[in-house]
Design a protein around this motif. Structure first.
Motif, short mmCIF file in Angstrom:
data_model
loop_
_atom_site.label_atom_id
_atom_site.label_comp_id
_atom_site.label_asym_id
_atom_site.label_seq_id
_atom_site.Cartn_x
_atom_site.Cartn_y
_atom_site.Cartn_z
N ILE A 13 0.86 -1.18 0.00
CA ILE A 13 0.00 0.00 0.00
C ILE A 13 0.90 1.23 0.00
CG2 ILE A 13 -1.80 1.28 1.24
CD1 ILE A 13 -2.48 -1.47 2.58
N THR A 15 2.32 4.67 0.90
CA THR A 15 2.23 5.49 2.10
C THR A 15 2.76 6.90 1.90
OG1 THR A 15 4.36 4.68 2.89
CG2 THR A 15 2.40 3.50 3.65
N LYS A 16 3.41 7.15 0.76
CA LYS A 16 3.93 8.48 0.47
C LYS A 16 3.99 8.62 -1.05
CE LYS A 16 7.86 11.46 1.53
NZ LYS A 16 9.20 11.52 2.14
N GLN A 43 7.36 5.14 -1.33
CA GLN A 43 7.29 4.52 -0.01
C GLN A 43 6.02 3.69 0.06
OE1 GLN A 43 6.36 6.72 3.79
NE2 GLN A 43 8.59 6.61 3.93
N VAL A 44 6.18 2.40 0.46
CA VAL A 44 5.03 1.51 0.56
C VAL A 44 5.06 0.76 1.88
CG1 VAL A 44 4.82 1.16 -1.94
CG2 VAL A 44 6.21 -0.41 -0.61
N LEU A 45 3.88 0.36 2.31
CA LEU A 45 3.74 -0.53 3.46
C LEU A 45 3.66 -1.93 2.90
CD1 LEU A 45 3.20 -1.22 6.44
CD2 LEU A 45 0.77 -0.80 5.98
N VAL A 54 7.44 -0.53 6.52
CA VAL A 54 7.48 0.51 5.49
C VAL A 54 8.85 0.45 4.82
CG1 VAL A 54 7.39 2.99 5.06
CG2 VAL A 54 5.83 1.96 6.72
N VAL A 67 -1.36 8.07 -2.26
CA VAL A 67 -1.30 7.50 -0.91
C VAL A 67 -2.56 6.68 -0.64
CG1 VAL A 67 -1.19 8.07 1.54
CG2 VAL A 67 0.19 9.35 -0.09
N THR A 68 -2.39 5.55 -0.02
CA THR A 68 -3.38 4.52 0.36
C THR A 68 -3.78 3.62 -0.80
OG1 THR A 68 -5.45 5.77 0.03
CG2 THR A 68 -4.36 5.96 2.20
#
Length: 120
Positions: A13, A15-16, A43-45, A54, A67-68
């Motif tokens: 997912i 995140t940035k 940036q991902v989760l 992350v 994001v998301t």
């Protein structure tokens, strides 16, 4: 050395928002030596059965994600590095594409109330 990562049991997912990778000394954009396209950091989760972490992944070209947004990473590799007394792991993927799967809903939000709070 590049270490291939099996992502078949993982979800990712954003995140940035993606950011262009830049050369530290000159401030000029970093380009992929094969394609000549600009490199981006996203940036991902990373989520799997063991939990989440992350990470920042470098990809070729602007992936146009927000994001998301759930994404799929193909050709993900970990690249260990060391410079003086510093060391770490860099991540790079061949492609980063959007997915139609929705991320899991946290238990506190699954009761049908936004944010997991009771209405006033």
């Amino acid at each position: 050395m590049r270490l291939k990562i099996d992502t078949s049991g993982s979800q990712f997912i954003v995140t940035k928002a993606p950011e262009p990778r830049m050369h530290f000394d000159s401030g000029s954009p970093k380009l992929d030596p094969t394609t000549g396209l600009q490199l981006y950091a996203v940036q991902v989760l990373a989520l799997d059965d063991a939990g989440g972490e992350v990470i920042t992944v470098t990809v070729v070209g602007d992936p146009k994600v927000v994001v998301t947004q759930p994404v799929t990473l193909t050709g993900l590799v970990a690249i260990p590095w060391a410079q003086g007394d510093r060391s770490g792991v860099a991540f790079r993927a061949d492609t980063l594409t959007t997915t139609t799967t929705t991320p899991p809903v946290p238990a506190s939000a699954s009761d049908g109330v936004a944010g997991g709070r009771a209405p006033k």
